[in-house]
Write an enzyme that holds these catalytic residues in place. Structure first.
Site, PDB file in Angstrom:
ATOM      1  N   ARG A 106     -25.697  13.852  64.905  1.00 43.90           N
ATOM      2  CA  ARG A 106     -24.684  13.730  63.864  1.00 43.90           C
ATOM      3  C   ARG A 106     -25.346  13.653  62.492  1.00 43.90           C
ATOM      4  O   ARG A 106     -26.177  12.773  62.253  1.00 43.90           O
ATOM      5  CB  ARG A 106     -23.847  12.479  64.119  1.00 43.90           C
ATOM      6  CG  ARG A 106     -22.550  12.493  63.336  1.00 43.90           C
ATOM      7  CD  ARG A 106     -21.616  11.471  63.895  1.00 43.90           C
ATOM      8  NE  ARG A 106     -22.067  10.144  63.537  1.00 43.90           N
ATOM      9  CZ  ARG A 106     -21.261   9.194  63.087  1.00 43.90           C
ATOM     10  NH1 ARG A 106     -19.978   9.421  62.966  1.00 43.90           N
ATOM     11  NH2 ARG A 106     -21.731   8.016  62.782  1.00 43.90           N
ATOM     12  N   THR A 146     -22.612  14.501  56.352  1.00 45.40           N
ATOM     13  CA  THR A 146     -21.347  15.209  56.620  1.00 45.40           C
ATOM     14  C   THR A 146     -20.618  14.621  57.834  1.00 45.40           C
ATOM     15  O   THR A 146     -19.434  14.871  58.020  1.00 45.40           O
ATOM     16  CB  THR A 146     -21.615  16.697  56.927  1.00 45.40           C
ATOM     17  OG1 THR A 146     -22.375  16.770  58.142  1.00 45.40           O
ATOM     18  CG2 THR A 146     -22.397  17.365  55.810  1.00 45.40           C
ATOM     19  N   ASP A 166     -23.104   1.817  75.735  1.00 43.96           N
ATOM     20  CA  ASP A 166     -23.779   3.088  75.467  1.00 43.96           C
ATOM     21  C   ASP A 166     -24.326   3.649  76.789  1.00 43.96           C
ATOM     22  O   ASP A 166     -25.260   3.098  77.371  1.00 43.96           O
ATOM     23  CB  ASP A 166     -24.919   2.873  74.465  1.00 43.96           C
ATOM     24  CG  ASP A 166     -25.512   4.203  74.014  1.00 43.96           C
ATOM     25  OD1 ASP A 166     -25.431   4.515  72.815  1.00 43.96           O
ATOM     26  OD2 ASP A 166     -26.045   4.954  74.868  1.00 43.96           O
ATOM     27  N   ASP A 177     -28.124   4.543  76.797  1.00 41.25           N
ATOM     28  CA  ASP A 177     -28.987   3.349  76.850  1.00 41.25           C
ATOM     29  C   ASP A 177     -28.944   2.703  78.218  1.00 41.25           C
ATOM     30  O   ASP A 177     -29.966   2.250  78.747  1.00 41.25           O
ATOM     31  CB  ASP A 177     -28.540   2.326  75.795  1.00 41.25           C
ATOM     32  CG  ASP A 177     -29.021   2.704  74.407  1.00 41.25           C
ATOM     33  OD1 ASP A 177     -29.929   3.558  74.298  1.00 41.25           O
ATOM     34  OD2 ASP A 177     -28.473   2.165  73.426  1.00 41.25           O
TER      35      ASP A 177
HETATM   36  N1  URA Z   1     -20.954   7.114  73.844  1.00 42.09           N
HETATM   37  C1  URA Z   1     -21.283   6.101  74.677  1.00 42.09           C
HETATM   38  O1  URA Z   1     -22.355   6.094  75.263  1.00 42.09           O
HETATM   39  N2  URA Z   1     -20.411   5.085  74.821  1.00 42.09           N
HETATM   40  C2  URA Z   1     -19.223   5.058  74.206  1.00 42.09           C
HETATM   41  O2  URA Z   1     -18.452   4.116  74.416  1.00 42.09           O
HETATM   42  C3  URA Z   1     -18.886   6.122  73.350  1.00 42.09           C
HETATM   43  C4  URA Z   1     -19.776   7.153  73.178  1.00 42.09           C
END
Ligand code: URA
Length: 212
Positions: A107, A111, A203, A206
């Site tokens: 990202r 922008t 995430d 992760d």
């Molecule tokens: N990406 C992720 O890993 N978790 C989320 O909740 C949203 C996007």
């Protein structure tokens, strides 16, 4: 309201049980990764339901028969990096001859738009069923951008497979790519202010790779 032709939620008890284990914050990395692999096979089963079929003349020990076989080009699995890779191995166990591609997007902080940093897909994309995979359909920005790129590469028969979806991401995908059906294990409540799915699982990258 969800459109059953656009969004399929795989409500199978084994999928839902495994997903609950994945959501729990103390689930260890190795267990999380294994569960993702297992669920990916149920989702792959669902998303490949109407693969093109043909027949092949074979001989069983009893007699000859015209037996069903997959027809057409091998399908293409496209991982949206990096979390998409967590779905690949399980799916490849089920569909070992599938071709594999990768789309990397980041990202742009100014922008806020997704920018491509890697793109490598199999040839003959116009002749394959293409399944784009990413565990989390959150804002939908990267999924929409990845599918834009797959269409530019010639793909016309595209599906999207994810573990969890947010209503915002489903709506964004439907607006941008109404021709791309989505298969997921659950449709969660909403996105928080940081774009994370709630209740979600945090995430996904992760948690599966043990980073952070
Ligand atoms: N990406 C992720 O890993 N978790 C989320 O909740 C949203 C996007």
């Amino acid at each position: 309201m969800t459109d059953p032709d656009h969004l399929t939620i795989v409500n199978h008890p084994l999928v839902q049980h495994k997903l609950t284990l994945m959501r729990e914050k103390d689930t260890p990395t190795a267990v999380f990764r294994q569960l993702l692999r297992e669920i990916s096979q149920f989702l792959a089963y669902e998303i490949t339901r109407n693969l093109e079929m043909g027949t092949k003349r074979i001989e069983t020990p009893m007699e000859e028969m015209d037996a069903p076989t997959l027809a057409g080009r091998k399908l293409a699995l496209i991982s949206i990096l990096r979390a998409g890779n967590g779905l690949l191995d399980g799916m490849l166990e089920l569909i070992p001859s599938a071709r594999v591609g990768f789309v990397g997007l980041y990202r742009d902080e100014e922008t806020l738009k997704p920018v491509q940093y890697y793109f490598k897909v199999p040839e003959f994309m116009d002749e394959r069923m293409v399944i784009a995979v990413d565990p989390m359909l959150a804002t939908g920005n990267s999924s929409v951008a990845a599918i834009d790129l797959l269409k530019q590469a010639g793909a016309t028969n595209i599906r999207f497979l994810c573990l969890l979806a947010a209503p915002e991401g489903v709506a964004r995908m439907k607006e941008a790519h109404p021709d791309v059906p989505i298969v997921t294990a659950a449709l969660d409540s909403h996105l928080n202010e940081n774009g994370y799915i709630v209740p979600g699982l945090g995430d996904a990258g992760d948690r599966m790779f043990g980073t952070k």
